[in-house]
Scaffold this motif. Sequence first.
Motif, mmCIF file in Angstrom:
data_model
loop_
_atom_site.group_PDB
_atom_site.id
_atom_site.type_symbol
_atom_site.label_atom_id
_atom_site.label_comp_id
_atom_site.label_asym_id
_atom_site.label_seq_id
_atom_site.Cartn_x
_atom_site.Cartn_y
_atom_site.Cartn_z
ATOM 1 N N VAL A 155 1.025 1.260 -4.859
ATOM 2 C CA VAL A 155 -0.395 1.857 -5.278
ATOM 3 C C VAL A 155 -0.049 2.649 -6.478
ATOM 4 O O VAL A 155 -1.222 2.984 -7.159
ATOM 5 C CB VAL A 155 -1.135 2.422 -4.327
ATOM 6 C CG1 VAL A 155 -1.708 1.625 -3.120
ATOM 7 C CG2 VAL A 155 -0.208 3.504 -3.334
ATOM 8 N N ASP A 156 1.012 3.312 -6.549
ATOM 9 C CA ASP A 156 1.268 4.188 -7.719
ATOM 10 C C ASP A 156 1.084 3.490 -9.029
ATOM 11 O O ASP A 156 0.695 3.948 -10.015
ATOM 12 C CB ASP A 156 2.557 5.000 -7.716
ATOM 13 C CG ASP A 156 3.666 4.278 -7.192
ATOM 14 O OD1 ASP A 156 3.616 3.146 -6.559
ATOM 15 O OD2 ASP A 156 4.762 4.848 -7.381
ATOM 16 N N THR B 275 0.863 -1.266 -0.112
ATOM 17 C CA THR B 275 0.145 0.221 0.032
ATOM 18 C C THR B 275 0.813 1.439 -0.103
ATOM 19 O O THR B 275 0.303 2.421 0.330
ATOM 20 C CB THR B 275 -0.946 -0.045 1.363
ATOM 21 O OG1 THR B 275 -0.217 -0.310 2.506
ATOM 22 C CG2 THR B 275 -2.041 -1.156 0.934
ATOM 23 N N GLY B 276 2.293 1.250 -0.092
ATOM 24 C CA GLY B 276 3.114 2.339 -0.118
ATOM 25 C C GLY B 276 3.414 2.707 -1.569
ATOM 26 O O GLY B 276 3.010 2.027 -2.694
ATOM 27 N N PHE B 277 4.626 3.183 -1.786
ATOM 28 C CA PHE B 277 5.173 3.501 -2.978
ATOM 29 C C PHE B 277 5.674 2.225 -3.626
ATOM 30 O O PHE B 277 6.176 1.600 -3.013
ATOM 31 C CB PHE B 277 6.091 4.690 -3.034
ATOM 32 C CG PHE B 277 5.440 5.907 -2.848
ATOM 33 C CD1 PHE B 277 4.736 6.474 -3.339
ATOM 34 C CD2 PHE B 277 5.793 6.554 -1.393
ATOM 35 C CE1 PHE B 277 4.074 7.808 -3.114
ATOM 36 C CE2 PHE B 277 5.114 7.647 -1.058
ATOM 37 C CZ PHE B 277 4.438 8.408 -1.644
ATOM 38 N N THR B 278 5.891 2.175 -4.967
ATOM 39 C CA THR B 278 6.637 1.146 -5.695
ATOM 40 C C THR B 278 8.120 1.047 -5.314
ATOM 41 O O THR B 278 8.739 2.178 -5.213
ATOM 42 C CB THR B 278 6.499 1.402 -7.330
ATOM 43 O OG1 THR B 278 5.144 1.385 -7.690
ATOM 44 C CG2 THR B 278 7.471 0.421 -8.010
ATOM 45 N N LYS B 279 8.629 -0.136 -4.980
ATOM 46 C CA LYS B 279 9.909 -0.060 -4.616
ATOM 47 C C LYS B 279 10.858 -0.917 -5.723
ATOM 48 O O LYS B 279 10.352 -1.841 -6.141
ATOM 49 C CB LYS B 279 10.276 -0.903 -3.264
ATOM 50 C CG LYS B 279 9.484 0.137 -1.930
ATOM 51 C CD LYS B 279 9.414 -0.909 -0.953
ATOM 52 C CE LYS B 279 8.864 -0.304 0.241
ATOM 53 N NZ LYS B 279 7.561 0.335 0.039
#
Lengths: 202, 89
Positions: B58-59, B27-31
Amino acid sequence: MKKLASIFALTVLNAAVFAAPQAFDFKDPKGVNNVIFKTDAPLESINGTATGVSGMVTFDPADPGSLKGKIVVTAASLRVPNTMMQGHLQSDKWLDVAKYPDITFETTAVDDVKTTGNVTTAKVTGTMTIHGVSNKITVPVKLTYLKDKLNERFPQLKGDLLVLRATFIIKRGDYGINKGAFEDKVSDDIELTLALAGQAPR
Amino acid sequence: MRTSLRVAALLIALTVAAFWFFSGPNTGFTKNSVMHMVKDPVTEIPGPVYEDRFVPGVDFLGGGLAVALVVAGSSFFFRKPVGPAGTKG
């Protein structure tokens, strides 16, 4: 009598040598030394690390309050798990690592020193320089003196280790990093956690 | 053409959502890498170790669904096929 005097002199000299402050080098060849930074963003906390740590700290186990030194972190070693975010972080819009390559902390005073066994806690005041801006801050520090433990990390060396731990919060605005801007996207508060080991070979 | 575009949009949306979900619904930014800490046995200092791994966030999910929406929306630029008796099919 002459022999006794010589033994006494040697003993005093020996004690003086061991009581002398030791210089600990915080450039870790194993690359374990690190600073973790954490800040809040709308989706998640942004966690990153910096491993380009160097610096010298003088520590006397017999007089921990005499601690002094300087820790340097290479700004370009800051890493986050998203390469685009890392690019932004290191760019001239944020840390500008090309112009300000180092983040430094240099001690000026040590207070509230408490020692139990090989562990010392203290409040260390010093000058923190980030993004070319210097501020005087006081941070709680925990020092663990590991006598004769250097050869357990590096079998070819003999000496001592000094482990330094600290967790504290700084405000990016205090260091001229987008002061008052983008606080809805990246919090002004940045939590720093230092876990460093210095070595003093004999 | 309309139907093909809508089916393509559905496939894009399902593929993106499934990829995001089965990569561990982040649910955070792409890593681009994942960090874990390894403790030094002598100093007991936990040191960071990065593993190169793509973890969609999620982005990524939002971007993929937006692309699917654009593809589905573009289907409206095509006319409905006209049947042999002049009726719209």
